[in-house]
Design a protein around this motif. Structure first.
Motif, PDB file in Angstrom:
ATOM      1  N   THR A 486      10.901  17.875  86.995  1.00  0.00           N
ATOM      2  CA  THR A 486      10.689  16.725  86.105  1.00  0.00           C
ATOM      3  C   THR A 486       9.196  16.520  85.860  1.00  0.00           C
ATOM      4  OG1 THR A 486      10.513  15.194  87.951  1.00  0.00           O
ATOM      5  CG2 THR A 486      12.723  15.551  87.040  1.00  0.00           C
ATOM      6  N   SER A 530      14.573  13.138  83.561  1.00  0.00           N
ATOM      7  CA  SER A 530      15.775  13.942  83.801  1.00  0.00           C
ATOM      8  C   SER A 530      15.425  15.422  83.791  1.00  0.00           C
ATOM      9  CB  SER A 530      16.812  13.676  82.703  1.00  0.00           C
ATOM     10  OG  SER A 530      17.788  14.699  82.715  1.00  0.00           O
ATOM     11  N   ALA A 570      23.795  14.730  81.415  1.00  0.00           N
ATOM     12  CA  ALA A 570      22.443  14.888  81.957  1.00  0.00           C
ATOM     13  C   ALA A 570      22.300  14.154  83.287  1.00  0.00           C
ATOM     14  CB  ALA A 570      21.420  14.359  80.954  1.00  0.00           C
ATOM     15  N   ASP A 571      21.622  14.823  84.223  1.00  0.00           N
ATOM     16  CA  ASP A 571      21.338  14.196  85.510  1.00  0.00           C
ATOM     17  C   ASP A 571      20.093  13.330  85.325  1.00  0.00           C
ATOM     18  OD1 ASP A 571      20.778  13.561  88.119  1.00  0.00           O
ATOM     19  OD2 ASP A 571      19.938  15.536  88.615  1.00  0.00           O
ATOM     20  N   ILE A 572      20.282  12.008  85.349  1.00  0.00           N
ATOM     21  CA  ILE A 572      19.158  11.110  85.062  1.00  0.00           C
ATOM     22  C   ILE A 572      18.606  10.513  86.363  1.00  0.00           C
ATOM     23  CG2 ILE A 572      18.503   8.956  83.894  1.00  0.00           C
ATOM     24  CD1 ILE A 572      20.544   9.815  81.679  1.00  0.00           C
ATOM     25  N   HIS A 573      17.325  10.815  86.632  1.00  0.00           N
ATOM     26  CA  HIS A 573      16.684  10.301  87.845  1.00  0.00           C
ATOM     27  C   HIS A 573      16.257   8.855  87.683  1.00  0.00           C
ATOM     28  CE1 HIS A 573      15.398  14.492  89.572  1.00  0.00           C
ATOM     29  NE2 HIS A 573      16.695  14.389  89.338  1.00  0.00           N
TER      30      HIS A 573
END
Ligand code: ADP
Ligand code: MG
Length: 700
Positions: A486, A530, A570-573
């Motif tokens: 990221t 992400s 989507a992998d969202i941080h």
């Protein structure tokens, strides 16, 4: 490089021709005949199990039957016998193989090619080729090739990856009057490559300029090292500027790098002079093999005609050595050797009346004058003057000064008399050309050599205040999770290398976002965090100039919504909150891991047009801040950084340091970083520094 072994290969005292033939028209016949015709003084051993003699020479069934020692073996048997004869050569104690035979890597038989090299190395032998024309050397009377004759004698050495081109250049060296002591064909470069050749030729007493025709280098860094270490001029013509870099490109830098720009950069870094085309390779080789480098910036032109003078003036600008007016004392003196209507400014126009009696003293004075760093003498044929007389006057003038560390080039424009005069000049060490721009281009090469040489030999010092271990820790974590890096993580790595990144913090809730915005201070920027969204604004994932808590909350929700619409899984941080950098000049830094040269860095003006304008410049990393500073002046947009249109100059010194640190980062982590960029980097006024607001690292 094992110098003695290569010496045996390239300056052999005894040669065996494995696959020699008595049949005219066969390569195995031509090589034997060429050795005889070139008056080779060493022993020639034709190897052929079926024929008792070839061209009056006794043959042997195997190289193992040869009574004396054999330094080099020319291999002309079909590829399928290659391993067997290599083994025999090894047992015989041969030093090197000149593998003219084809049918190896170039037809997909890479395995066979590498087996041959492995076998050779087991016996301490080196392999030139395969798929080559052979080697030619005037000083050794050695034409161990199937090129028809030795080249026009001279001081250069040509190394060519193309065999056909080598033969063509061999023939045209006579018509062009450009002399070579050696021509060496290196073909597939299964073993001996350009770096080895540069190392070896640098030690060769008969070579004064190393001239290369390159399609592709294998070990780019070794070549750079060899070229940097060389004490002689090297000139390269690079063809086949391929798109291999662009093919696998995932970033701006990748697509911009695939255009031969890294080769260009590497040559400059290594102090290698470039040739624009084949004619230019000959022309520049002539100058570099006969004349010293041009140190300094002042070129003086002496002419007898205004037309060629103007052409030379235009060319001087084109080739990086623009003319300046000569100082007063030079003008006053030169005025003595021209009529009233002549001009002594620069070019100094002696006018059409000028014969040897004017040329000789003016050349003598100008060449000796400390202001003049390089002298270009032009002559247009006239009815009243004799070209040979002028040529001899020029030579006498130069000799009388006793100066040996300043270059001169000449152009005579006219007919056969001029050609004869120019041949005489070349024979006497003064490069001469049939057009004024060519003489200027040749001087440009001598200047380029001095300049890039100086750059190639500048010291490089690492920054020690970096934390490589911290950077690697982040990389390990990302790798373990098998995802992209990221922006926050990329910036942490940048920070570990002392790079100035914008204050960037991750929020995982609206409330946290507001709290962070308040700590950082408004205005702020919100961005999606992400690993699945690399180009954040494409996903509606960037909101700039956020001024209040309400705006933070609204932007937070909108970015999340946009991101989900863009990529549902989507992998969202979370959302990053960032200080909003004030306006400045946006630039881009990038890096690629070039297949030939390894980690390389790019610099250009940023913004959305970077890929269209391609106004970027490259270097093979690492680079010193001084080299980085030079990059800043190489782009067309350089005046913007220098302070165009009333704008204050930008902080180029800090930017150069940043570029140098960045280059160190991509080299140190070159085993794991595939590409990276910092886009944009905002550059402020002198003393105000730079701010990296976006960073992206793509792992291998
Ligand atoms: P991406 O390149 O992934 O789309 P960026 O982080 O580069 O996202 O943001 C897009 C643009 O927004 C940048 O080119 C820049 O013009 C602007 N921008 C981003 N971050 C900041 C910041 N911290 N301060 C000022 N402008 C910014
Ligand atoms: Mg960006």
């Amino acid at each position: 490089m094992d110098y003695e072994v290569l010496n045996g290969l390239l300056r052999p005292k005894a040669i065996a021709i494995i696959g020699a033939s008595a049949q005219e028209g066969k390569i195995g016949y031509t090589v034997v005949k060429n050795l005889i015709d070139s008056k080779y003084e060493g022993a020639i051993y034709p190897i052929n199990p079926k024929t008792p003699e070839i061209l009056g020479l006794k043959t042997y069934k195997s190289v193992l039957d040869v009574p004396g020692e054999v330094d080099a073996a020319v291999i002309v048997v079909p590829a399928r016998f290659a391993l067997r004869v290599t083994e025999e050569c090894g047992k015989k104690g041969v030093k090197g193989l000149i593998v003219i035979a084809s049918g190896f890597g170039e037809v997909g038989k890479h395995e066979l090619e590498s087996q041959m090299v492995e076998t050779a190395h087991r016996y301490g032998m080196r392999v030139l080729g395969p798929n080559i024309v052979g080697i030619l050397s005037n000083s050794d009377n050695n034409n161990a090739s199937f090129a028809p004759f030795l080249p026009f004698p001279g001081k250069a050495a040509l190394v060519s990856q193309s065999g056909a081109l080598l033969i063509a250049m061999d023939a045209s060296s006579y018509t062009r009057g450009v002399g070579f002591d050696k021509m060496i064909s290196i073909g597939n470069m299964s073993d001996v490559n350009f770096g080895d050749m540069v190392d070896w030729l640098d030690n060769d007493e008969n070579t004064f300029c190393i001239s290369l025709y390159i399609e592709g280098l294998q070990d780019g860094r070794n070549f750079i090292r060899a070229a940097k270490e060389a004490g002689k001029p090297i000139i390269a013509l690079k063809s086949g500027v391929s798109a291999h870099g662009a093919a696998a490109a995932a970033s701006h830098t990748g697509s911009l790098a695939g255009s031969g720009k890294i080769y260009e950069a590497a040559f400059e870094q290594a102090g290698v002079v470039r040739a624009a085309n084949l004619n230019n390779l000959f022309d520049r080789t002539l100058a570099l093999s006969l004349q010293p480098p041009m140190h300094g910036e002042n070129v003086m032109v002496i002419t007898n005609g205004g037309g060629v003078g103007v052409l030379a003036t235009d060319a001087a600008e084109r080739y990086g050595i623009p003319l300046r007016f000569a100082p007063d004392d030079v003008q006053t003196e030169l005025k003595k050797y021209m009529p009233e209507f002549g001009s002594a400014k620069n070019p100094a126009d002696l006018t059409g009346m000028a014969g040897r009696e004017w040329y000789e003293p003016s050349v003598k004075y100008a060449f000796a004058h400390p202001w003049v760093n390089g002298l270009v003498v032009l002559y247009c044929e006239t009815a009243m003057t004799d070209p040979m007389d002028i040529a001899q006057g020029i030579k006498a003038a130069v000799d009388s000064t006793g100066i040996k560390d300043k270059p001169i080039t000449v152009s005579f424009v006219g007919g056969e008399k001029c050609d004869a005069a120019m041949r005489w000049l070349v024979e006497n060490g003064i490069p001469a050309y049939n057009a004024p721009d060519l003489a200027v281009n040749a001087m440009g090469a001598l200047h380029e050599y001095a300049e890039s040489r100086a750059q190639a030999t500048t010291a490089y010092e690492r920054y020690t205040d970096v934390d490589e271990a911290a950077a690697r820790k982040i990389i390990e974590k990302v790798r373990a999770e098998n995802r992209n890096m990221t922006e926050v993580e990329s910036k942490d790595i940048f920070r570990a290398y002392g790079l100035p990144v914008a204050d960037t913090r991750l929020a995982t809730s609206e409330d946290e976002a507001v709290a962070l915005a308040e700590t950082i201070g408004y205005p702020v920027v919100l961005k999606i965090a992400s690993p699945d969204i690399l180009h954040k604004s494409d996903a509606g994932g960037v909101k700039v100039n956020i001024k209040t808590a309400e705006e933070v909350r609204a932007a937070y929700q909108e970015i999340l919504k946009n991101a989900k619409a863009y990529k549902a899984d989507a992998d969202i941080h979370g959302i990053v909150i960032q200080e909003m950098a004030p306006w400045g000049t946006e630039v881009i830094l990038g890096s690629v891991n070039d297949p030939t040269f390894g980690p390389s860095v790019m610099f250009g003006l940023g913004g959305i047009f970077v890929e269209i304008l391609k106004d970027v410049t490259f270097r093979v990393a690492p680079i010193s801040p001084a080299q980085a500073y030079k990059m800043l002046s190489e782009i067309k947009g350089a005046p913007i950084l220098a302070g165009a249109r009333g704008e204050a100059p930008r902080d180029r010194e800090k930017l150069a340091e940043v570029l140098s640190r960045y280059a160190q980062m991509v080299v140190d982590l070159g085993d794991v970083i595939a590409e990276s960029d910092a886009n944009p980097v905002i550059v402020y006024e002198e003393g105000a520094g730079v701010n990296i607001v976006d960073a992206r690292i793509i792992l291998k």
